[in-house]
Motif scaffolding. Structure first.
Motif, PDB file in Angstrom:
ATOM      1  N   SER A 163       6.009 -83.751 -32.078  1.00 27.29           N
ATOM      2  CA  SER A 163       6.080 -84.880 -31.160  1.00 27.29           C
ATOM      3  C   SER A 163       7.549 -85.105 -30.822  1.00 27.29           C
ATOM      4  CB  SER A 163       5.497 -86.133 -31.819  1.00 27.29           C
ATOM      5  OG  SER A 163       5.658 -87.247 -30.966  1.00 27.29           O
ATOM      6  N   TYR A 183       7.816 -83.515 -36.884  1.00 29.00           N
ATOM      7  CA  TYR A 183       7.120 -82.270 -37.202  1.00 29.00           C
ATOM      8  C   TYR A 183       6.090 -82.597 -38.271  1.00 29.00           C
ATOM      9  CZ  TYR A 183      11.124 -80.166 -34.864  1.00 29.00           C
ATOM     10  OH  TYR A 183      12.086 -79.835 -33.943  1.00 29.00           O
ATOM     11  N   TRP A 190       1.998 -76.417 -37.467  1.00 26.99           N
ATOM     12  CA  TRP A 190       2.961 -77.483 -37.203  1.00 26.99           C
ATOM     13  C   TRP A 190       2.624 -78.137 -35.873  1.00 26.99           C
ATOM     14  CZ3 TRP A 190       5.837 -79.531 -40.730  1.00 26.99           C
ATOM     15  CH2 TRP A 190       6.262 -78.772 -41.808  1.00 26.99           C
ATOM     16  N   TRP A 191       2.538 -79.452 -35.883  1.00 30.99           N
ATOM     17  CA  TRP A 191       2.364 -80.254 -34.678  1.00 30.99           C
ATOM     18  C   TRP A 191       3.700 -80.932 -34.411  1.00 30.99           C
ATOM     19  CZ3 TRP A 191      -2.367 -80.371 -32.148  1.00 30.99           C
ATOM     20  CH2 TRP A 191      -3.407 -79.740 -32.826  1.00 30.99           C
ATOM     21  N   TRP A 200       2.785 -81.052 -40.461  1.00 26.26           N
ATOM     22  CA  TRP A 200       1.923 -79.938 -40.861  1.00 26.26           C
ATOM     23  C   TRP A 200       0.525 -80.488 -41.078  1.00 26.26           C
ATOM     24  CZ3 TRP A 200       2.083 -74.800 -40.884  1.00 26.26           C
ATOM     25  CH2 TRP A 200       1.043 -74.135 -41.526  1.00 26.26           C
ATOM     26  N   GLN A 201      -0.419 -79.997 -40.286  1.00 32.01           N
ATOM     27  CA  GLN A 201      -1.809 -80.407 -40.404  1.00 32.01           C
ATOM     28  C   GLN A 201      -2.680 -79.311 -39.807  1.00 32.01           C
ATOM     29  OE1 GLN A 201      -3.174 -83.586 -37.864  1.00 32.01           O
ATOM     30  NE2 GLN A 201      -4.699 -84.222 -39.329  1.00 32.01           N
TER      31      GLN A 201
END
Length: 117
Positions: free
Chosen positions: A106, A96, A103-104, A98-99
């Motif tokens: 994978s 997870y 939240w992104w 944060w950018q």
């Protein structure tokens, strides 16, 4: 068996990351991050705690219940590429990150190659 994950945030191109030992799947950690840590400030505050056993709803609960893991400080990577390269694929199932105000996520996928022979 535990579902392990990394929780991280990007600040000025660098990645700060912690290990989360269990309940790293989307229905728990993913939902908790979205519901309770959905800002840069909250993501940073969480990661600055250091490694956690599992994600709780508040920073105070994470601090209290994960004391044994807090000697594992956040890891620092100069770039996202470096972070992803060093993520431990055999044991980390979710990442997870944060950018860009979100939240992104994978997820590690395992491919069974035994039938390809």
């Amino acid at each position: 068996m535990s579902t392990r994950s990394n929780i991280a945030y990007v600040d000025e191109g660098a990645v700060h990351s912690i290990y989360c030992h269990k309940d790293g799947y989307l229905d728990h950690t993913g939902r908790m991050l979205f519901d309770h840590y959905n800002s840069f400030e909250k993501a940073k505050e969480l990661v600055e705690l250091g490694a956690i056993s599992f994600l709780e709803t508040t920073i105070a609960l994470n601090r209290e219940r994960s004391r044994c893991l807090h000697n594992r400080k956040p890891e620092f990577y100069r770039t996202i590429s470096s972070f992803m390269y060093h993520a431990d694929p055999p044991s980390i199932e979710y990442i997870y990150l944060w950018q860009k105000n979100m939240w992104w996520i994978s997820r590690r996928l395992t491919i069974d190659t035994t039938e390809l022979k």
